[in-house]
Design an enzyme around this catalytic site. Structure first.
Site, PDB file in Angstrom:
ATOM      1  N   ARG A  12      -6.827   9.870  50.161  1.00  0.00           N
ATOM      2  CA  ARG A  12      -7.755   9.766  49.038  1.00  0.00           C
ATOM      3  C   ARG A  12      -8.114  11.154  48.520  1.00  0.00           C
ATOM      4  O   ARG A  12      -8.359  12.074  49.305  1.00  0.00           O
ATOM      5  CB  ARG A  12      -9.034   9.035  49.455  1.00  0.00           C
ATOM      6  CG  ARG A  12      -8.760   7.609  49.921  1.00  0.00           C
ATOM      7  CD  ARG A  12     -10.015   6.852  50.279  1.00  0.00           C
ATOM      8  NE  ARG A  12      -9.703   5.543  50.813  1.00  0.00           N
ATOM      9  CZ  ARG A  12     -10.599   4.664  51.249  1.00  0.00           C
ATOM     10  NH1 ARG A  12     -11.885   4.966  51.185  1.00  0.00           N
ATOM     11  NH2 ARG A  12     -10.225   3.494  51.728  1.00  0.00           N
ATOM     12  N   SER A  37     -16.305  -1.642  55.745  1.00  0.00           N
ATOM     13  CA  SER A  37     -16.732  -2.383  54.555  1.00  0.00           C
ATOM     14  C   SER A  37     -15.880  -3.639  54.478  1.00  0.00           C
ATOM     15  O   SER A  37     -14.651  -3.558  54.419  1.00  0.00           O
ATOM     16  CB  SER A  37     -16.550  -1.523  53.301  1.00  0.00           C
ATOM     17  OG  SER A  37     -17.118  -2.137  52.179  1.00  0.00           O
TER      18      SER A  37
END
Length: 427
Positions: A264, A354
């Site tokens: 990322r 998450s």
């Protein structure tokens, strides 16, 4: 992607739900989608009327020819009508392309059970599990612990690649590998997930299917000269396993789990969690993925969350489960639980997993459907994804929660079989 018909038939309701996400541009895009769809409908009516007129003219031309009369004027009119139809169709195609581009930018609709709020401050703690450890000394941050033990090296990693990278040495590398194996074993042997080893590179269509493209291109690393990106999470290749396919209902739910490195750019995160393992350009993660029947997906979300919780329970780490509010949810999610682990050095909790239910949002983008039986019409599956867990963050949590005053770190019992029975990491 949202269902266009749903937007057309329930515009004010959809507008209200998307407004709860707190993004003005989203509402502007939604308004444009609604008006564009109305324009396209009107153009379709005009095209149909033009075709009917051309057909009537064609019939009249045939009659004139049979009667031995000159049809030249009608033929010319037919050509003019044909040109008008072609112009309308071209305009309609342009509007349809614009409409699709806008639809791809609209986020998912929050489920009715999601708390309404603007920021993380409005998230709701569902439950807290375990007691944070107490120390009779000042707890150190994991980057100091790892550096002092000689198992983490941030400076040499920066020399090799730049900031936000880490070198693991010796027991650091073994601890990371042990966690990956432990998580995969738990999810596959006890929780019913099938292990997958996917590509770590994905094409544009795959990233569009999950919602990473086109809106979040700046968060990705693109391979120059190729239609390839380094994956930001295993969610991307796992979701796209069935892109453009129809799954048999009897196979659902299908639960998959994969270890992958993740890449990322962390665009917009500069200044946040600069030190340590928390926010890296490259990190390891074990990812859960579920393809579910629509009516079962919320139950699957609870199950997935419990699987991620079980990892933390067995590692003996205090954590809490948080229901994200509408303004803090991810783009593709319709409902999300975050798991936050206790971090002594920051005297607070940190996200470590998450788990999200995307409902039919990704399936509509990626055209992933199922059939309840051979004669049934295809329906969109529901897709869910969740970290089970982010490995580097788990390493950081272990180093901080199991540290001792002499700088050594106790190995959680669940990991000792993966480390030849080692009980303490020390210099």
């Amino acid at each position: 992607m949202l269902d266009l018909k749903l937007i057309q038939d329930n515009f004010e309701e959809i507008k209200k739900k998307l407004a709860s996400r707190g993004q003005a541009q989203v509402l502007a895009d939604l308004e444009e989608v609604y008006h564009l769809s109305a324009q396209i409908k009107e153009l379709a009516r005009e095209v149909q009327a033009g075709r009917e007129k051309r057909n009537r003219i064609s019939d009249e031309v045939k009659k004139l020819k049979i009667a031995g009369q000159d049809p030249a004027a009608l033929i010319e009119e037919s050509r003019r009508v044909g040109d008008e139809i072609a112009s309308l169709e071209k305009k309609s195609k342009e509007l349809e392309e614009k409409l699709r581009a806008l639809l791809l930018r609209l986020p998912n609709i929050p489920h009715d059970s999601v708390p309404v709020g603007k920021t993380a401050e409005d998230n709701v703690v569902v439950r807290a599990v375990g007691a944070p450890p107490t120390f009779d000394f000042e707890p150190q941050p994991h980057w100091d612990i790892g550096t002092n033990l000689g198992i983490l090296d941030f400076e040499r990693a920066a020399k090799i690649a730049g900031s936000r990278f880490t070198l693991y040495f010796g027991m650091g590398a073994r601890l990371e590998r042990a966690l990956i194996s432990f998580m995969l074993d738990l999810h596959t042997k006890e929780r019913g997930f099938k292990e997958v080893l996917p590509p770590f590179i994905a094409n544009e269509a795959s990233l569009t299917g999950t919602g990473n493209l086109p809106k979040f291109a700046e968060d990705l690393f693109k391979l120059e000269g190729y239609d390839w990106y380094l994956i930001p999470t295993a969610e991307v290749p796992l979701t796209n396993i069935y892109r453009g396919e129809i799954i048999e209902a009897r196979k659902l739910p299908e639960r998959l789990v994969a270890y992958t490195p993740c890449f990322r750019s962390e665009a917009g995160s500069y200044g946040k969690d600069i030190r340590g393992l928390v926010r890296q350009h490259q990190f390891n993660k074990v990812e859960m993925m579920i393809f579910s029947l629509p009516e079962k997906s919320l139950d699957e979300l609870e199950y997935m969350t419990s699987c991620a919780e079980e990892v933390l329970k067995r590692l003996g780490l205090a954590y809490r489960v948080v229901a994200l509010c509408t303004g803090d949810m991810g783009f593709a999610s319709g409902k999300t639980y975050d798991l936050e682990v206790w971090m002594p050095a920051r005297n607070g909790y940190m996200e470590i997993s998450s788990c999200s239910d995307c409902f039919d949002f990704q399936a509509r983008r990626a055209q992933i459907k199922f059939k309840r039986d051979q004669k049934a019409r295809p329906e969109f599956v529901h897709t869910l994804n969740g970290s089970g867990l982010a490995v580097g963050r788990t390493v950081s949590a272990i180093l901080e929660n199991y540290q001792r005053q002499d700088g050594s770190v106790v190995v959680p019992e669940a990991l000792r079989p993966y480390l030849d029975g080692l009980e303490v990491i020390k210099c």
